[in-house]
Design an enzyme around this catalytic site. Structure first.
Site, PDB file in Angstrom:
ATOM      1  N   TYR A   1     -19.233  33.452 -63.424  1.00  0.00           N
ATOM      2  CA  TYR A   1     -17.996  33.282 -62.657  1.00  0.00           C
ATOM      3  C   TYR A   1     -18.342  32.564 -61.342  1.00  0.00           C
ATOM      4  O   TYR A   1     -19.303  32.933 -60.656  1.00  0.00           O
ATOM      5  CB  TYR A   1     -17.391  34.658 -62.381  1.00  0.00           C
ATOM      6  CG  TYR A   1     -16.178  34.579 -61.521  1.00  0.00           C
ATOM      7  CD1 TYR A   1     -15.004  34.012 -62.006  1.00  0.00           C
ATOM      8  CD2 TYR A   1     -16.190  35.025 -60.205  1.00  0.00           C
ATOM      9  CE1 TYR A   1     -13.886  33.910 -61.211  1.00  0.00           C
ATOM     10  CE2 TYR A   1     -15.068  34.929 -59.405  1.00  0.00           C
ATOM     11  CZ  TYR A   1     -13.925  34.360 -59.918  1.00  0.00           C
ATOM     12  OH  TYR A   1     -12.807  34.251 -59.126  1.00  0.00           O
TER      13      TYR A   1
ATOM     14  N   ASP B   1     -21.512  41.741 -65.857  1.00  0.00           N
ATOM     15  CA  ASP B   1     -20.095  41.489 -65.583  1.00  0.00           C
ATOM     16  C   ASP B   1     -19.375  41.530 -66.933  1.00  0.00           C
ATOM     17  O   ASP B   1     -19.507  40.621 -67.751  1.00  0.00           O
ATOM     18  CB  ASP B   1     -19.939  40.126 -64.895  1.00  0.00           C
ATOM     19  CG  ASP B   1     -18.499  39.850 -64.479  1.00  0.00           C
ATOM     20  OD1 ASP B   1     -17.583  40.427 -65.094  1.00  0.00           O
ATOM     21  OD2 ASP B   1     -18.299  39.042 -63.556  1.00  0.00           O
TER      22      ASP B   1
ATOM     23  N   LYS C   1      -8.144  41.503 -64.114  1.00  0.00           N
ATOM     24  CA  LYS C   1      -7.943  40.823 -65.388  1.00  0.00           C
ATOM     25  C   LYS C   1      -7.451  41.817 -66.455  1.00  0.00           C
ATOM     26  O   LYS C   1      -6.383  42.353 -66.309  1.00  0.00           O
ATOM     27  CB  LYS C   1      -9.226  40.097 -65.789  1.00  0.00           C
ATOM     28  CG  LYS C   1      -9.891  39.316 -64.633  1.00  0.00           C
ATOM     29  CD  LYS C   1      -9.082  38.128 -64.157  1.00  0.00           C
ATOM     30  CE  LYS C   1      -9.623  37.517 -62.862  1.00  0.00           C
ATOM     31  NZ  LYS C   1     -11.028  37.154 -62.839  1.00  0.00           N
TER      32      LYS C   1
END
Ligand SMILES: *Cc1c(COP(=O)(O)O)cnc(C)c1O
Length: 394
Positions: free
Chosen positions: A109, A185, A210
């Site tokens: 990310y 993650d 999310k």
């Protein structure tokens, strides 16, 4: 009566998301945890670890979500909720000793990469980025010949947005062999699709923004670990750096979590159907979806995930009106149902050309579009994509 610990442990995840974190069953007690709005708590005398004390130390509204997430990830200790996924990233990176090396996927990310990169620029840590799907290359970064072993291995699998799949158990073993902390993650997969603690990860990270919250209406993050020492350090960091969640956001996250299993089931099934159709479309130059047998990550994903997630990426071919990036922008502008917006994991399908962000690594192709498949009817989603793809011919 509430469920005994033994019975609670035997529940399937689809039940846990609904049942976990409920208040005690006193007569007329609410069935949902209340939102507690208070910045401080009554108390006299010395403050112990289990006292609430002050609103930055703890809030009763966080507890049910932290317990539910721990149960889903198979952790022995409650999770830790943060103000955002990036606040959780900051807390996890704080565990790296001064000058320690962090191995991160080159397609992590972008915010995680940016934070680690800025800490490296200041000399606080050493950042080693690598293609996380290349197991030998990652191992060489963890324990370089004659070089300093890594202090932390950062795993993201699948990666955002390239959907690279890491060989998670193998890499975790290599990191532990040199005493490195492994952080995973797990935002893309959620604990319903992949449980990193079960393959040896020390800490699991989520952008709760999310899938877990799931309605694109809240920004939150979380960490989960079974290690009491690590959890104490992380909690201390959250208290002194102040990246805490608001009570209302925590309430919304738990409310969203209640439908996680249904949302994942629907969106994964739809993503698989859309991937199959998109892969043969003449305007689609390339596709990445770990659920396609032709995808390089397919075998690994099949072995370590329960399903393949609901994010897919396509590259759009250019035409006489412009290059692929231009065609990708035209495609997105022609959509009527899909929402052109960043982020992912909500009930609504979102679509974005990732390189619109200046911070996106330039190794991400400029014509790459990320699709976050929501829970709408899949034929409606396909019809919208099909008409937008067709509009590129004019
Ligand atoms: C969005 C995201 C983050 C950052 O979370 P925020 O809640 O936006 O701070 C971290 N990791 C991944 C994989 C993400 O998708």
């Amino acid at each position: 009566m509430s469920l005994s610990e033994e019975r609670a442990a035997a529940l399937s995840p689809e039940t846990v998301v609904v049942a976990a974190g409920r208040p005690d069953r006193g007569h007329d007690a609410p069935v949902n945890p209340p939102i507690v709005l208070s910045s401080t708590y009554f108390g006299t005398g010395p403050l112990g670890d289990h006292d609430r004390g002050y609103g930055r130390y703890s809030n009763p509204t966080w507890d049910p979500f932290e317990e539910a997430l721990a149960q889903l990830e198979g952790a022995a200790l409650p999770g830790l909720l943060y103000a955002s996924g990036l606040a959780a990233v900051s807390s996890a990176l704080s565990l790296v000793p001064a000058g320690g090396a962090v191995v991160m996927p080159s397609h992590s990310y972008s915010g995680s990469l940016m934070m680690a990169g800025e800490l490296a620029d200041k000399g606080f840590l050493e950042l080693r980025t690598v293609d996380i799907a290349d197991t030998d290359a990652v191992k060489a970064m963890i324990a370089p010949d004659g070089g300093k072993p890594a202090s932390m291995l950062w795993l993201e699998s699948p990666t955002n947005p390239m959907l690279g799949i890491a060989e998670v158990s193998e890499l975790t073993g290599a990191a532990h062999a040199v005493g490195a902390i492994v952080v995973t993650d797990n935002t893309f997969s959620t604990p319903l699709v992949q449980q990193p603690l079960s393959f040896g990860s020390d800490i699991v990270l989520h952008s709760v923004t999310k899938y877990l919250a799931g309605h694109s209406d809240v920004v939150l993050g979380a960490l989960v670990t079974s290690d009491p020492k690590l959890r104490a350090s992380l909690l201390h960091h959250r208290i002194v750096h102040g990246g805490i969640a608001g009570p209302f956001e925590a309430f919304l996250a738990l409310r969203g979590l209640r439908t996680l299993a249904l949302r994942i089931e629907r969106s994964q099934a739809s993503a698989a159907i859309l991937a199959e159709r998109l892969k043969d479309h003449p305007r689609v130059e390339a596709i990445r979806y770990p659920g396609l047998p032709s995808d390089p990550g397919y075998e690994r994903a099949k072995a370590q995930m329960k399903g393949f997630g609901s994010i897919l990426c396509i590259q759009i071919s250019g035409d006489r009106r412009g290059g692929g990036a231009h065609a990708a922008d035209r495609l997105i502008a022609a959509l009527e149902l899909w929402l052109p917006a960043t982020s992912l994991g909500g009930v609504e399908s979102l679509i974005e050309r990732r390189r619109r962000h200046a911070a996106e690594p330039h190794s991400v192709p400029d014509n790459l579009i990320r699709l976050s498949v929501g829970i709408e009817n899949v034929e409606d989603l396909w019809a919208d994509l099909e008409q937008a793809l067709k509009s590129l011919d004019s």
